[in-house]
Write a protein that holds these residues in place. Structure first.
Motif, PDB file in Angstrom:
ATOM      1  N   LEU A 194       1.345  -1.316   0.353  1.00 42.86           N
ATOM      2  CA  LEU A 194      -0.086   0.125   0.177  1.00 42.86           C
ATOM      3  C   LEU A 194       0.866   1.373   0.080  1.00 42.86           C
ATOM      4  O   LEU A 194       1.604   1.504   0.488  1.00 42.86           O
ATOM      5  N   VAL A 195       0.776   2.135  -1.113  1.00 38.30           N
ATOM      6  CA  VAL A 195       1.431   3.288  -1.096  1.00 38.30           C
ATOM      7  C   VAL A 195       0.970   4.608  -1.093  1.00 38.30           C
ATOM      8  O   VAL A 195       0.080   4.761  -2.240  1.00 38.30           O
ATOM      9  N   GLU A 196       0.830   4.918  -0.148  1.00 37.04           N
ATOM     10  CA  GLU A 196       0.612   6.448   0.125  1.00 37.04           C
ATOM     11  C   GLU A 196       1.208   7.407  -0.405  1.00 37.04           C
ATOM     12  O   GLU A 196       2.639   8.154  -0.513  1.00 37.04           O
ATOM     13  N   SER A 197       0.277   8.534  -1.198  1.00 34.52           N
ATOM     14  CA  SER A 197       0.849   9.762  -1.545  1.00 34.52           C
ATOM     15  C   SER A 197      -0.548  11.013  -1.235  1.00 34.52           C
ATOM     16  O   SER A 197      -1.218  11.007  -1.010  1.00 34.52           O
ATOM     17  N   GLY A 198       0.585  12.235  -1.197  1.00 32.09           N
ATOM     18  CA  GLY A 198      -0.338  13.163  -0.961  1.00 32.09           C
ATOM     19  C   GLY A 198      -0.019  14.381   0.082  1.00 32.09           C
ATOM     20  O   GLY A 198      -0.497  15.264   0.676  1.00 32.09           O
ATOM     21  N   GLY A 199       0.735  13.549   0.916  1.00 34.06           N
ATOM     22  CA  GLY A 199       1.055  14.234   2.590  1.00 34.06           C
ATOM     23  C   GLY A 199       1.680  15.737   2.392  1.00 34.06           C
ATOM     24  O   GLY A 199       2.129  15.577   1.381  1.00 34.06           O
ATOM     25  N   GLY A 200       1.743  16.450   3.731  1.00 33.64           N
ATOM     26  CA  GLY A 200       2.550  17.388   3.793  1.00 33.64           C
ATOM     27  C   GLY A 200       1.460  18.143   4.664  1.00 33.64           C
ATOM     28  O   GLY A 200       1.632  18.031   5.850  1.00 33.64           O
ATOM     29  N   LEU A 201       2.409  19.692   4.353  1.00 35.96           N
ATOM     30  CA  LEU A 201       2.067  20.988   5.347  1.00 35.96           C
ATOM     31  C   LEU A 201       1.042  21.635   5.457  1.00 35.96           C
ATOM     32  O   LEU A 201       1.083  22.127   3.654  1.00 35.96           O
TER      33      LEU A 201
END
Length: 121
Positions: A4-11
């Protein structure tokens, strides 16, 4: 091996919005429910939102009306749209999927690596 690969996180600024996505890959027979959890510093991991393979959703009370979970069964993805984030929601957000490797196998949970979401004031 399933991933499961996540993307889109951040500040993001407090009050802002952010979308996190998760894609499942590898060898598996089916995905049942998918969900998002979060773990804030010094706290236990908690369920944020969950969606069944048929699209039935449920949310933790603090995020109802602000977060939206969705999935694309054809692409084996799940997303979480977060609106009106507050600083207390700074946490690592984890993707979770209940999966089977074969028709008779037991469903077991898989976890993504986690994505940091920081809401700043």
């Amino acid at each position: 091996q399933v991933q499961l690969v996540e993307s889109g996180g951040g500040l993001v600024q407090a009050g802002g919005s952010l979308r996190l996505s998760c894609a499942a890959s590898g060898r598996f027979f089916m995905i049942d429910a998918m969900a998002w959890y979060r773990q804030a510093p010094g706290k236990q991991r908690e369920l944020v939102a969950r969606i069944t393979s048929g699209g039935i959703t449920n949310y933790a009370d603090p995020v109802k009306g602000r977060f939206t979970i969705s999935r694309d069964n054809a692409k084996n993805t799940v997303s979480l749209q977060r609106n009106s984030l507050n600083t207390e929601e700074t946490a690592v957000y984890y993707c979770n999927a209940d999966m089977k490797t074969s028709p008779r196998a037991t469903t077991y949970p898989n976890w993504g690596q986690g994505g940091q979401i920081t809401a700043s004031s």
